[in-house]
Design an enzyme around this catalytic site. Structure first.
Site, PDB file in Angstrom:
ATOM      1  N   LYS A 251      35.392  52.601  36.313  1.00 39.52           N
ATOM      2  CA  LYS A 251      36.702  51.645  36.540  1.00 39.52           C
ATOM      3  C   LYS A 251      36.014  50.987  35.316  1.00 39.52           C
ATOM      4  CE  LYS A 251      37.478  48.262  39.266  1.00 39.52           C
ATOM      5  NZ  LYS A 251      37.540  47.243  40.928  1.00 39.52           N
TER       6      LYS A 251
ATOM      7  N   THR B 128      29.842  53.159  55.369  1.00 40.88           N
ATOM      8  CA  THR B 128      29.808  53.317  54.258  1.00 40.88           C
ATOM      9  C   THR B 128      28.346  52.285  53.731  1.00 40.88           C
ATOM     10  OG1 THR B 128      31.733  53.359  53.511  1.00 40.88           O
ATOM     11  CG2 THR B 128      29.871  52.363  52.027  1.00 40.88           C
TER      12      THR B 128
END
Ligand code: FAD
Length: 499
Positions: free
Chosen positions: A83, A20
């Site tokens: 979230k 990432t």
């Protein structure tokens, strides 16, 4: 300072590693600095990535908008859901539960933040919990969600880490970044120690002016080559191991991460569209790998999709994030702990910081010092916030918790705890990630009961007080009642193909 690179223009950046961190760096550099520099990324499919890191925090949305990444496209590609915060179970005491939300809570005044108002309300018999003044908590508890043009709800995402790296790879390549597959076997250096090139197993040599180390915990450039020292924080953050496993979803995804403490660490639950990510973070001094694996498998739902994988780490940071012509981003630069989902944010901010002070005309000591100083200050603030969760506990049921409760902590954190304990004061410096609401929710959630608070709200009559606090609660209840179920919104807004 490196002679080779003083007044030496930086025209080619080589990123080592395609997890990432590597692809975040490639995406940002190719999109924003593409006209000025060449961006090359080297990664090895044979080595692979750490494969975890699936919970994020709201600044990711700013990063995406800086790069012009479309939210729906990104969410479909990464099986992402929304979230609203993190649900903490068994942290203050076994049986305790609180949610650390994104967004603001209640409404304070210029002189006193909302917790003073709430504490005064409590002293006058208004017993509603602090979390009833947070829209994000109430929406999370009701499992509801919708984005709005007014930005009323603050949110982040849970995403599939492997798909996110693939998504960013496509994005970066479209913006001109070059990917080279291969295992780096040797790192070449100039006489003064600066890195000159990466030699692959195939014999190919990739030369560059500036190198970004995104090789994960290996730290191939920053550590193995440049021997940059590491400051060990394991006396404050003693968890040093994790076991991760993916499971099939058995219920629709909820818009929050759950972190459940156990006798030697904690377990995460991160639902996505197509599966659930689970993991057990533990301290190897108090729990063996086998026990940790069993504990994890005993506490998950749904069919197990992957073999449990053990990951070992040492919490801490590099003493320099930028050393010579190498910048460490991601796990190679250090690791605090996954508890508050800060790692992806930290390297997104790191690459933006680098782009703002990019050494187009040569690397200078002053730029390196500034970069290092800002990165360290930011990470230490995050570190303190994470230690808070472990240290402020009433748990004494295991050696691990007794250690955490009694350990010495950084002075910076003691100061914050004392301020809150005595005067209900929380604060946030200009460059700090965690807002004063975050500190307040976690300090109250972990069981701190302030001894006093600002008296300014005592000038209100009980009727005024009740009306004002009641109005905040009812406007939140009203807003939540209008939201659709989280899973319905995800389905309509960003359902991945094939689900
Ligand atoms: P990696 O993913 O390990 O990538 C390293 C890359 O380097 C790979 O591409 C590999 O092939 C390459 N490489 C290595 N050596 C060589 C070589 N010799 N030649 C060529 N290539 C090489 N962060 C969050 O923000 N939220 C979370 O919820 C979260 N949870 C986590 C849970 C755990 C248990 C852990 C350990 C971390 C968590 N993190 C989380 C952190 C997050 O996973 C990482 O910050 C993120 O995945 C970036 O990792 P990376 O790219 O630095 O390293």
């Amino acid at each position: 300072m490196s002679r080779a690179l003083q007044n030496h223009q930086v025209k080619k950046v080589v990123i080592a590693g395609g997890g990432t961190a590597g692809w975040v760096a490639a995406a940002a550099l190719s999109k924003k600095l593409g006209p000025f520099i060449d961006v090359v990324l080297v990664e090895s499919d044979q080595i692979g990535t750490v494969g975890v890191g699936e919970a994020t925090i709201p600044p990711m949305r700013i990063f995406h908008s800086l790069l012009g990444i479309d939210e729906q496209e990104f969410m479909r590609a990464t099986e992402a859901v929304f979230k609203l915060g993190i649900s903490f179970k068994n942290w203050g005491q076994i049986g305790d539960h609180y949610l650390h939300p994104f967004g603001t809570t209640g409404q304070g005044s210029y002189l006193a933040d909302f917790q003073h108002f709430w504490l005064h309300g409590k002293s006058r018999g208004i017993e509603h919990d602090f979390d009833q003044y947070s829209l994000e908590i109430q929406a999370a508890k009701a499992n509801k969600f919708a984005t709005s043009k007014t930005g009323a709800i603050n949110f982040a995402y849970h995403l599939d880490a492997t798909r996110y790296a693939q998504f960013l790879r496509t994005f970066s390549e479209k913006n001109g970044a070059t990917r080279i597959e291969g295992k780096i076997q040797h790192v070449h250096q100039h006489a003064n120690g600066d890195i000159s090139g990466l030699q692959l197993e195939s014999g190919e040599l990739i030369e560059g002016d500036l190198f970004i180390d995104c090789t994960g915990f290996r730290g191939l450039l920053i550590d193995q080559t440049l021997k940059t020292d590491y400051e060990d924080w394991s006396h404050w953050l003693p968890c040093d191991s994790a076991i991760a496993v993916q499971t099939e979803s058995v219920v629709p995804p909820v818009p929050y991460v759950t972190c459940t403490a156990h006798h030697a660490g904690w377990q995460w639950h991160i639902p996505l569209q197509h599966r659930v990510g689970n993991g057990n973070v533990f301290c190897s001094q108090f729990m063996s790998d086998d026990d940790a694996k069993q504990h994890l498998l005993n506490n998950i739902e749904g069919k197990v999709l992957t073999d449990p994988r053990v990951i070992k780490y040492k919490t801490g940071r590099r003493k320099q994030f930028w050393n010579k012509n190498c910048i460490a981003l991601g796990l190679s630069s250090g690791f605090v702990e996954p508890l508050e989902s800060t790692s992806i944010y930290l390297f997104m901010n790191g690459i933006v910081r680098l782009m703002r002070m990019f050494p187009f005309h040569g690397i200078t000591q002053s730029a390196m010092d500034e970069y290092n100083q800002q990165s360290i200050a930011e990470l230490e603030n995050v570190r303190d916030f994470i230690i808070l969760h472990y240290h402020v506990t009433q748990r004494e049921d295991s050696e691990f918790w007794r250690y955490c409760k009694n350990m010495s902590i950084p002075d910076t954190l003691s100061h914050r705890i004392e301020l809150f304990k005595h005067n209900a004061l929380a604060f946030q410096d200009e460059r700090e990630l965690f807002r004063l609401e975050s500190w307040t929710h976690v300090m109250l959630g972990q069981g701190i009961k302030p001894e006093s608070y600002h008296p300014m709200f005592s000038t209100m009559s009980d009727e005024e007080l009740m009306a004002h606090l009641g109005h905040i609660r009812s406007s939140i209840t009203n807003a939540v009642s209008k939201l659709p179920p989280h899973a319905t919104f995800v389905q309509q807004y960003c359902q991945a193909k094939g689900n």
